[in-house]
Design a protein around this motif. Structure first.
Motif, PDB file in Angstrom:
ATOM      1  N   LYS A   1      36.109  36.137  26.569  1.00  0.00           N
ATOM      2  CA  LYS A   1      37.051  35.697  27.756  1.00  0.00           C
ATOM      3  C   LYS A   1      37.281  34.532  27.493  1.00  0.00           C
ATOM      4  CE  LYS A   1      36.195  38.965  31.393  1.00  0.00           C
ATOM      5  NZ  LYS A   1      36.029  39.188  32.857  1.00  0.00           N
TER       6      LYS A   1
ATOM      7  N   PHE B   1      42.032  44.899  33.972  1.00  0.00           N
ATOM      8  CA  PHE B   1      42.692  44.499  32.614  1.00  0.00           C
ATOM      9  C   PHE B   1      41.992  45.205  31.473  1.00  0.00           C
ATOM     10  CE2 PHE B   1      44.351  41.474  29.880  1.00  0.00           C
ATOM     11  CZ  PHE B   1      45.163  40.408  30.689  1.00  0.00           C
TER      12      PHE B   1
ATOM     13  N   ALA C   1      48.730  37.987  34.274  1.00  0.00           N
ATOM     14  CA  ALA C   1      47.340  37.424  34.483  1.00  0.00           C
ATOM     15  C   ALA C   1      47.565  36.095  35.427  1.00  0.00           C
ATOM     16  CB  ALA C   1      46.379  37.431  33.681  1.00  0.00           C
TER      17      ALA C   1
ATOM     18  N   PHE D   1      44.394  34.408  37.842  1.00  0.00           N
ATOM     19  CA  PHE D   1      43.421  34.610  36.912  1.00  0.00           C
ATOM     20  C   PHE D   1      43.047  33.260  36.319  1.00  0.00           C
ATOM     21  CE2 PHE D   1      42.724  39.326  35.792  1.00  0.00           C
ATOM     22  CZ  PHE D   1      43.135  39.520  37.000  1.00  0.00           C
TER      23      PHE D   1
ATOM     24  N   VAL E   1      41.136  35.393  30.744  1.00  0.00           N
ATOM     25  CA  VAL E   1      41.698  36.769  30.313  1.00  0.00           C
ATOM     26  C   VAL E   1      40.779  37.304  29.044  1.00  0.00           C
ATOM     27  CG1 VAL E   1      43.952  36.615  31.253  1.00  0.00           C
ATOM     28  CG2 VAL E   1      43.370  35.897  28.735  1.00  0.00           C
TER      29      VAL E   1
END
Length: 130
Positions: free
Chosen positions: A8, A41, A63, A68, A71
């Motif tokens: 991430k 996602f 996103a 967010f 991601v």
């Protein structure tokens, strides 16, 4: 070439490709937002070792619109500049080269509609749904 490291990454650390030939309309970004909200996602971005986006510019925009901070990404490293640029094009075009089994498609859509599923989440327009 080594591929497949999943991580991430903060959205702020990602660099979009300024020559990305694929466009994303406001309507498509809205659809992507709705899909992420409904299903999660499910398709990570592809990035290189310098956090340059290879695939997923639209998902990244969605996103960001959803607020967010980070991601999911798959890091593809060891690509030459030409390979990276070609993969940016190929990732988009190869999916477009697929076809549909129309009978199965109609059946799947009809069953989802009968079940009361929000058909907008399939990405098909009202015209396509007939």
């Amino acid at each position: 070439m080594k591929t497949g490291d999943y991580k991430k990454l903060p959205i702020a650390s990602l660099v979009t490709y300024e020559r990305n030939a694929r466009t994303h309309s406001a309507e498509q970004i809205r659809q992507l937002c709705r899909s992420i909200e409904e299903f999660g996602f499910t398709n990570p971005l592809l990035v290189d070792e310098a956090n340059r986006v290879i695939a997923g510019h639209g998902r990244l925009e969605a996103a960001s619109a959803l607020g967010f901070d980070e991601v999911p990404c798959i890091v593809v490293d060891g690509l030459s500049d030409e390979q990276r640029r070609a993969l940016i094009l190929a990732d988009n075009k190869l999916a477009l080269n697929a076809g549909w089994n129309v009978d199965l498609l109609v059946s799947e859509l009809a069953e989802l509609k009968l079940a009361g599923f929000d058909m907008d989440l399939t990405g098909f327009s009202l015209e396509e749904l007939g």
